[in-house]
Design an enzyme around this catalytic site. Structure first.
Site, mmCIF file in Angstrom:
data_model
loop_
_atom_site.group_PDB
_atom_site.id
_atom_site.type_symbol
_atom_site.label_atom_id
_atom_site.label_comp_id
_atom_site.label_asym_id
_atom_site.label_seq_id
_atom_site.Cartn_x
_atom_site.Cartn_y
_atom_site.Cartn_z
ATOM 1 C CG HIS A 271 -15.061 -2.993 1.521
ATOM 2 N ND1 HIS A 271 -14.928 -2.096 2.537
ATOM 3 C CD2 HIS A 271 -16.070 -2.500 0.740
ATOM 4 C CE1 HIS A 271 -15.794 -1.110 2.392
ATOM 5 N NE2 HIS A 271 -16.511 -1.335 1.302
ATOM 6 C CG HIS A 310 -8.217 2.670 5.517
ATOM 7 N ND1 HIS A 310 -8.571 3.755 4.755
ATOM 8 C CD2 HIS A 310 -9.368 2.012 5.806
ATOM 9 C CE1 HIS A 310 -9.876 3.768 4.616
ATOM 10 N NE2 HIS A 310 -10.386 2.711 5.231
ATOM 11 C CG ASP A 366 -12.818 -4.571 9.071
ATOM 12 O OD1 ASP A 366 -13.985 -4.573 9.475
ATOM 13 O OD2 ASP A 366 -12.490 -4.149 7.948
HETATM 14 N N1 CMC Z 1 -0.437 -6.356 5.568
HETATM 15 C C1 CMC Z 1 0.794 -6.299 5.009
HETATM 16 N N2 CMC Z 1 1.161 -5.394 4.103
HETATM 17 C C2 CMC Z 1 0.242 -4.496 3.734
HETATM 18 C C3 CMC Z 1 -1.064 -4.495 4.274
HETATM 19 C C4 CMC Z 1 -1.387 -5.465 5.231
HETATM 20 N N3 CMC Z 1 -2.594 -5.497 5.783
HETATM 21 N N4 CMC Z 1 -1.767 -3.488 3.723
HETATM 22 C C5 CMC Z 1 -0.930 -2.876 2.849
HETATM 23 N N5 CMC Z 1 0.275 -3.491 2.874
HETATM 24 C C6 CMC Z 1 1.477 -3.083 2.117
HETATM 25 C C7 CMC Z 1 1.372 -3.521 0.673
HETATM 26 O O1 CMC Z 1 1.935 -4.791 0.467
HETATM 27 C C8 CMC Z 1 2.141 -2.410 0.005
HETATM 28 O O2 CMC Z 1 3.515 -2.654 0.192
HETATM 29 P P1 CMC Z 1 4.564 -2.395 -1.012
HETATM 30 O O3 CMC Z 1 4.551 -0.908 -1.211
HETATM 31 O O4 CMC Z 1 5.846 -2.926 -0.512
HETATM 32 O O5 CMC Z 1 4.033 -3.136 -2.202
HETATM 33 C C9 CMC Z 1 1.812 -1.176 0.800
HETATM 34 O O6 CMC Z 1 1.503 -1.658 2.114
HETATM 35 C C10 CMC Z 1 0.622 -0.389 0.259
HETATM 36 O O7 CMC Z 1 -0.478 -1.274 0.159
HETATM 37 P P2 CMC Z 1 -1.583 -1.224 -0.972
HETATM 38 O O8 CMC Z 1 -2.123 -2.590 -1.183
HETATM 39 O O9 CMC Z 1 -1.037 -0.478 -2.165
HETATM 40 O O10 CMC Z 1 -2.672 -0.286 -0.287
HETATM 41 P P3 CMC Z 1 -4.169 -0.099 -0.728
HETATM 42 O O11 CMC Z 1 -4.538 1.270 -0.360
HETATM 43 O O12 CMC Z 1 -4.357 -0.504 -2.149
HETATM 44 O O13 CMC Z 1 -4.924 -1.194 0.159
HETATM 45 C C11 CMC Z 1 -6.120 -2.224 1.905
HETATM 46 C C12 CMC Z 1 -5.654 -0.899 1.294
HETATM 47 C C13 CMC Z 1 -7.077 -1.946 3.048
HETATM 48 C C14 CMC Z 1 -6.863 -3.057 0.840
HETATM 49 C C15 CMC Z 1 -4.866 -3.009 2.414
HETATM 50 O O14 CMC Z 1 -4.210 -2.253 3.410
HETATM 51 C C16 CMC Z 1 -5.235 -4.399 2.933
HETATM 52 O O15 CMC Z 1 -5.300 -5.350 2.148
HETATM 53 N N6 CMC Z 1 -5.452 -4.547 4.284
HETATM 54 C C17 CMC Z 1 -5.881 -5.814 4.838
HETATM 55 C C18 CMC Z 1 -7.372 -5.998 4.626
HETATM 56 C C19 CMC Z 1 -8.192 -5.126 5.551
HETATM 57 O O16 CMC Z 1 -7.931 -5.037 6.740
HETATM 58 N N7 CMC Z 1 -9.218 -4.481 4.978
HETATM 59 C C20 CMC Z 1 -10.137 -3.637 5.734
HETATM 60 C C21 CMC Z 1 -9.982 -2.195 5.363
HETATM 61 S S1 CMC Z 1 -10.782 -1.083 6.534
HETATM 62 C C22 CMC Z 1 -12.466 -1.402 6.469
HETATM 63 C C23 CMC Z 1 -13.042 -1.338 5.122
HETATM 64 O O17 CMC Z 1 -12.938 -0.328 4.436
HETATM 65 O O18 CMC Z 1 -13.675 -2.319 4.744
#
Ligand code: CMC
Length: 432
Positions: A271, A310, A366
């Site tokens: 986050h 996201h 971010d």
């Molecule tokens: N790098 C590589 N793969 C990713 C990433 C990433 N940053 N984000 C998602 N994926 C992949 C994930 O592995 C999954 O693949 P598969 O279907 O093959 O298993 C798919 O994309 C869906 O991901 P998810 O984890 O189910 O998505 P989510 O909605 O649960 O997670 C998130 C959202 C923001 C936690 C995630 O995208 C992430 O960890 N991003 C990196 C951390 C980040 O930048 N966070 C800031 C978010 S924006 C500001 C805020 O709100 O704080």
């Protein structure tokens, strides 16, 4: 003859053959309507199972709209791009809270109310001094925001709108002071008291950077950039920290305690801690020539591309677009952050790569913000704290909306129990 259409959902329970008609309002069915779907009289009734609330609306809200497919973000109907370009952070804070842009007089009064609550009790300064010299400023923030609740016991009077208003002023006003005190403690520098003649962002810069000069004069480009960054972070509907704010607030804890919990939720690298993690990642990559190898390891699932992806946006995060432009304005003033070349190249490669395209992973807020903060001379571990300052008006507007919402009660999800069945206690002497 055309089929008759109705705003209802007809469900057939194949366990019993019974049919149920559930009303659809605003594209949702009421989860409680599922409860009437039972196998027999003793059955508890059907529940929705939704870990991480991926498809559950927990509130009706009139504050912020995100259209994740189109990459749209609006506060109270106003596009984020227009607010970033034309508004100020305190005006946006007022808008989020009151629902309308302020008149000239209302804005002046609001600015006055906020700037006159920027001081914190000396005990808070002493409290911060007790943290270790290398304490993470976000840990200090979580602790000190929570501690503020002990200074304002009146904050417990949640039924009084005037009392709530006062705490909201206090919180928006004091967050930069706490953040700056945490930073100065880290650097072993004496704290700088708030200067109420300066703007919200200007005063924050003064509390961070003032040395021996009689009056600190903020650089107007940096001051404006910081104000825009605060606007971009001000609200984002039901994200993890806002949901925490609402959840803790729903037990009628005071708003200082609820805000401390929201800060704690924001602290995590998935986050608000992601801005810090992005700069660490870019440093780790070190050079554009290492990008291909890094992307490969992300695709192998060994690590994440921080600042990408996201839960809601399946398109370019509109905040990231504004921030990318802002970054170059700041670099023109203070010099280019060399990590920007790695970031731009990384973004370009990722946006063309099938792995990211297929999963609709785009840069989020971010991805570039940390590079601006770093160019402003701020240390990495202060980045999530800056996010928290910006997000505070959003947390509070959402909290106030929750308090005034007759449908809201103490937050309390259900579970699907998958543990052991009933069994008798075995005395210690009889256990192997
Ligand atoms: N790098 C590589 N793969 C990713 C990433 C990433 N940053 N984000 C998602 N994926 C992949 C994930 O592995 C999954 O693949 P598969 O279907 O093959 O298993 C798919 O994309 C869906 O991901 P998810 O984890 O189910 O998505 P989510 O909605 O649960 O997670 C998130 C959202 C923001 C936690 C995630 O995208 C992430 O960890 N991003 C990196 C951390 C980040 O930048 N966070 C800031 C978010 S924006 C500001 C805020 O709100 O704080």
């Amino acid at each position: 003859m055309a089929d008759e259409t109705k705003d209802t959902l007809t469900v057939t329970d194949n366990r019993t053959g019974e049919r149920y008609e559930l009303p659809i309002t605003d594209g949702t069915i009421r989860a409680m309507d599922l409860r009437g779907i039972k196998v027999d009289e003793d059955d508890f009734g059907l529940m929705a199972y939704d870990p991480a609330y991926k498809n559950t609306a927990a509130t009706r809200s009139a504050i912020t709209l995100i259209d994740g497919e189109k990459g749209v973000l609006r506060y109270r109907g106003y596009p984020i791009e227009q607010l970033a370009e034309q508004s100020s952070f305190l005006e946006v804070a007022y808008l989020l809270w009151h629902g309308e842009l302020p008149s000239r007089d209302a804005l002046a009064t609001f600015q006055h109310d906020i700037t006159h609550h920027t001081m914190v009790h000396e005990n808070i300064r002493e409290f911060i001094e007790a943290f270790r010299y290398d304490a993470h400023p976000m840990g200090i923030l979580v602790g000190t925001v929570g501690a503020l609740s002990t200074f304002y016991p009146d904050a417990k009077e949640l039924d009084d709108p005037e009392v709530r208003r006062l705490q909201m002023h206090r919180l928006i006003a004091k967050m930069p002071t706490l953040a700056a005190y945490a930073y100065r403690h880290r650097r072993g520098l004496p704290v700088v008291r708030p200067d109420n003649e300066l703007s919200y962002a200007g005063n924050f810069l003064s509390m961070l950077f003032k040395m021996t000069e009689v009056r600190y004069q903020p650089n107007p480009v940096i001051e404006k950039a910081l104000d825009v960054l605060f606007i971009l972070h001000a609200d984002h509907e039901q994200n993890c920290s806002t949901t925490t704010m609402r959840g803790v607030g729903s037990s009628h804890a005071d708003p200082f305690s609820a805000t401390a919990s929201a800060c704690a939720a924001l602290y995590g690298p998935l986050h608000g801690g992601a801005n810090e993690a992005v700069v660490r990642m870019l440093r780790h990559i070190g050079s554009p020539k290492n990008i291909a190898g890094f992307i490969e390891s992300v695709k192998q699932g060994e690590q994440r591309l921080m600042g990408f992806g996201h839960r809601v946006y399946k398109n370019y995060d509109p905040r990231a677009k504004v921030i990318k432009k802002l970054a170059y304005q700041v670099f023109d003033e203070v010099g280019k952050n060399p990590l920007i070349d790695i970031a731009v190249e990384l973004e370009k490669i990722a946006l063309e790569d099938e792995y990211f395209v297929q999963r609709k992973l785009y840069p989020n807020v971010d991805f570039y913000s940390g590079l601006i903060y770093e160019s402003m001379g701020l240390p990495m571990d202060l980045f999530p704290v800056l996010f928290a300052i910006g997000r505070t008006p959003g947390w509070l507007a959402q909290w106030e909306e929750m308090i005034n919402d007759d449908e809201q009660k103490i937050a309390r999800p259900r579970q699907v129990y998958v543990g052991a069945g009933k069994r008798d206690y075995v005395p210690l002497s009889e256990r192997d």
